[in-house]
Design a protein around this motif. Sequence first.
Motif, PDB file in Angstrom:
ATOM      1  N   THR A   1       1.147  -1.072  -0.146  1.00 61.63           N
ATOM      2  CA  THR A   1       0.391  -0.080  -0.241  1.00 61.63           C
ATOM      3  C   THR A   1       0.648   1.348  -0.100  1.00 61.63           C
ATOM      4  O   THR A   1       1.780   1.529   0.730  1.00 61.63           O
ATOM      5  CB  THR A   1      -0.826   0.339   1.257  1.00 61.63           C
ATOM      6  N   ASN A   2       0.703   2.077  -0.839  1.00 61.19           N
ATOM      7  CA  ASN A   2       1.089   3.145  -0.851  1.00 61.19           C
ATOM      8  C   ASN A   2       0.118   4.488  -1.062  1.00 61.19           C
ATOM      9  O   ASN A   2      -1.482   4.410  -0.463  1.00 61.19           O
ATOM     10  CB  ASN A   2       1.548   3.652  -1.645  1.00 61.19           C
ATOM     11  N   SER A   3       0.380   5.415  -0.318  1.00 58.83           N
ATOM     12  CA  SER A   3      -1.063   6.991  -0.374  1.00 58.83           C
ATOM     13  C   SER A   3      -2.104   6.515  -1.209  1.00 58.83           C
ATOM     14  O   SER A   3      -3.086   6.917  -1.402  1.00 58.83           O
ATOM     15  CB  SER A   3      -0.229   8.027  -0.250  1.00 58.83           C
ATOM     16  N   ALA A   4      -1.369   6.911  -2.329  1.00 60.70           N
ATOM     17  CA  ALA A   4      -2.066   7.001  -4.001  1.00 60.70           C
ATOM     18  C   ALA A   4      -3.073   5.687  -4.012  1.00 60.70           C
ATOM     19  O   ALA A   4      -4.692   5.999  -4.423  1.00 60.70           O
ATOM     20  CB  ALA A   4      -1.211   6.882  -5.093  1.00 60.70           C
TER      21      ALA A   4
ATOM     22  N   ARG B   1      -9.971   3.869   0.191  1.00 55.63           N
ATOM     23  CA  ARG B   1     -10.747   4.567   0.470  1.00 55.63           C
ATOM     24  C   ARG B   1     -11.730   5.408  -0.227  1.00 55.63           C
ATOM     25  O   ARG B   1     -13.483   5.634   0.302  1.00 55.63           O
ATOM     26  CB  ARG B   1      -9.955   5.651   1.403  1.00 55.63           C
ATOM     27  N   ASP B   2     -12.001   5.604  -1.410  1.00 54.38           N
ATOM     28  CA  ASP B   2     -13.082   5.867  -2.062  1.00 54.38           C
ATOM     29  C   ASP B   2     -14.084   4.919  -3.063  1.00 54.38           C
ATOM     30  O   ASP B   2     -14.909   5.242  -2.819  1.00 54.38           O
ATOM     31  CB  ASP B   2     -12.105   6.298  -3.384  1.00 54.38           C
TER      32      ASP B   2
ATOM     33  N   VAL C   1       2.957  -3.674 -11.314  1.00 56.82           N
ATOM     34  CA  VAL C   1       1.115  -3.109 -11.132  1.00 56.82           C
ATOM     35  C   VAL C   1       1.322  -2.496  -9.957  1.00 56.82           C
ATOM     36  O   VAL C   1       1.667  -3.292  -9.492  1.00 56.82           O
ATOM     37  CB  VAL C   1       0.090  -4.074 -11.489  1.00 56.82           C
ATOM     38  N   PRO C   2       0.472  -1.209  -9.549  1.00 53.73           N
ATOM     39  CA  PRO C   2       0.050  -0.214  -8.899  1.00 53.73           C
ATOM     40  C   PRO C   2      -0.572  -1.561  -8.061  1.00 53.73           C
ATOM     41  O   PRO C   2      -1.473  -1.397  -8.208  1.00 53.73           O
ATOM     42  CB  PRO C   2      -0.372   0.746  -8.683  1.00 53.73           C
ATOM     43  N   THR C   3       0.079  -1.805  -6.515  1.00 57.55           N
ATOM     44  CA  THR C   3      -0.260  -2.344  -5.647  1.00 57.55           C
ATOM     45  C   THR C   3      -1.331  -2.391  -4.451  1.00 57.55           C
ATOM     46  O   THR C   3      -0.490  -0.803  -3.619  1.00 57.55           O
ATOM     47  CB  THR C   3       0.246  -4.144  -5.572  1.00 57.55           C
ATOM     48  N   MET C   4      -1.991  -2.718  -3.807  1.00 53.40           N
ATOM     49  CA  MET C   4      -2.214  -2.255  -2.418  1.00 53.40           C
ATOM     50  C   MET C   4      -2.659  -3.557  -1.740  1.00 53.40           C
ATOM     51  O   MET C   4      -3.355  -4.317  -2.133  1.00 53.40           O
ATOM     52  CB  MET C   4      -3.243  -0.737  -2.222  1.00 53.40           C
TER      53      MET C   4
ATOM     54  N   ASN D   1     -16.903  -2.540 -10.579  1.00 52.06           N
ATOM     55  CA  ASN D   1     -17.417  -2.020 -11.952  1.00 52.06           C
ATOM     56  C   ASN D   1     -16.758  -0.731 -11.410  1.00 52.06           C
ATOM     57  O   ASN D   1     -17.317   0.079 -12.864  1.00 52.06           O
ATOM     58  CB  ASN D   1     -18.448  -2.339 -10.819  1.00 52.06           C
ATOM     59  N   ARG D   2     -15.992  -0.094 -11.118  1.00 51.51           N
ATOM     60  CA  ARG D   2     -15.742   1.309 -11.900  1.00 51.51           C
ATOM     61  C   ARG D   2     -14.698   1.348 -12.157  1.00 51.51           C
ATOM     62  O   ARG D   2     -14.140   1.132 -13.517  1.00 51.51           O
ATOM     63  CB  ARG D   2     -13.980   1.688  -9.855  1.00 51.51           C
ATOM     64  N   LYS D   3     -15.069   2.137 -13.316  1.00 56.13           N
ATOM     65  CA  LYS D   3     -15.094   2.977 -14.214  1.00 56.13           C
ATOM     66  C   LYS D   3     -13.970   4.089 -14.735  1.00 56.13           C
ATOM     67  O   LYS D   3     -13.473   3.709 -15.118  1.00 56.13           O
ATOM     68  CB  LYS D   3     -15.858   4.059 -15.524  1.00 56.13           C
ATOM     69  N   ARG D   4     -13.345   4.352 -14.016  1.00 56.59           N
ATOM     70  CA  ARG D   4     -11.347   4.574 -13.497  1.00 56.59           C
ATOM     71  C   ARG D   4     -10.955   4.424 -12.291  1.00 56.59           C
ATOM     72  O   ARG D   4     -11.779   4.051 -11.886  1.00 56.59           O
ATOM     73  CB  ARG D   4     -12.261   6.629 -13.766  1.00 56.59           C
ATOM     74  N   LEU D   5     -10.273   4.432 -12.529  1.00 56.82           N
ATOM     75  CA  LEU D   5      -9.382   4.197 -11.331  1.00 56.82           C
ATOM     76  C   LEU D   5      -7.997   4.801 -11.004  1.00 56.82           C
ATOM     77  O   LEU D   5      -8.128   6.184 -12.287  1.00 56.82           O
ATOM     78  CB  LEU D   5      -8.036   2.801 -12.170  1.00 56.82           C
TER      79      LEU D   5
END
Length: 433
Positions: free
Chosen positions: A349-352, A358-359, A393-396, A429-433
């Motif tokens: 996890t990072n802040s991004a 969280r969103d 890949v960006p990961t959390m 389902n989110r359209k944007r990452l």
Amino acid sequence: MPSAVNTHLLARLCEFLRVSPTPWHATQNMATRLEQAGFTPLQETAAWQLTPGQRYYVTRNDSSIIAFQLPRDRVASLRMIGAHTDSPGLRLKPNATQHAAGWLQLGVEVYGGALLAPWFDRDLGIAGRVHVRHADGRLEGVLLNVDQPVAMVPSLAIHLDRDANNGRAINAQTQMAPVLMQSDSAELTPLLATWLREQHGLTDVDVVDFELSFYDLQPPSLIGVNQELVASARLDNLLSCFMGLEALLASDGEQGALFVANDHEEVGSASACGAQGPFLGDVLKRINAQVGGGSEESLIQLVQSSCMLSCDNAHALHPNFRDKHDEHHGPAINGGPVIKINANQRYATNSATSALFRDVCREAKVPVQAFVTRADMGCGSTIGPITATEVGVPTMDVGIAQWAMHSIRETAGTQDVGYLTDALMQFLNRKRL
């Protein structure tokens, strides 16, 4: 009581846990659900013909699985969920048969960081994979599940060990061999032959090799006056496998999505089917070649436009051991999904990525928590940092809070199962990452 929706979800969870005593069984059960939902099986040894808008799955070693759904146009990004199929426990040694004091016992190795004390005085079954040779010389691997109480690791009476309650160490080599039969001559191989005949109708075969484990036969159950808790073996990490699969099957299918469940996380992930191996990378290359840009540059663009949620359980604040947590980062059972954070990158996890999750939880209308281990204690890890390192890949790291991690029987919150499943579905389902 849990809501009606959660009751159905929990019933599916308990059944999945009950029939999945090993990574091979878990993978087979997930594959069955995927096929029932219309996912097409792929073979790694065959050429792939992928079609936009379709859904597929592939397994490796029969103990790891990747399922993915393709958007109707070019794949520009993937919403990924990761988990692992293995759990700590007792694995049989190759030459397992041993005799002592007139009893047949089976020698074991400890797989992963198992909490050993709870294994004593439990009704144990045996399950795993057995390879047999047919009369024509053909080798075949078959699954075995002896779901009867055929073994036990008996405790030593306190009269013979007055220090038993004072932190006595457990020797896995000399004190953990389960007893199966009162005999000074019985062998394991004839027992395996009997069970294979009963379960698969196999008669004219020779047992060549096996990967077998003991497991607790006590079924999953809902615990507490208001059924606030679910207790079962292998919550770490079949619970995340279940929630990830549920989210994928319930998602709207509009976005590119991928679910991966790797074997061997509990022993470091360093295998062909583990997170440190090439399984996920191989699948991503083939997706890019078929329905992506097809170039090395487009593969990098695909990976960097994607995001991975590594799902593995977190340590819940324990009412009897509150001092084992940082007072500001002790996640509560039934308090919602947990974001797992570690400055030394034991979690990815990072802040991004944390802000993104969280969103997602805000959109899914579920609570969210954070876990950071005490600064004076060590921290475990997950497939998250390994996947981020191997794939880029960006990961959390996220999960739900549980007690008794790596025990033969673990405990989590019933409401949290629904919370994280909803959050994972919202992520897919989110359209944007």
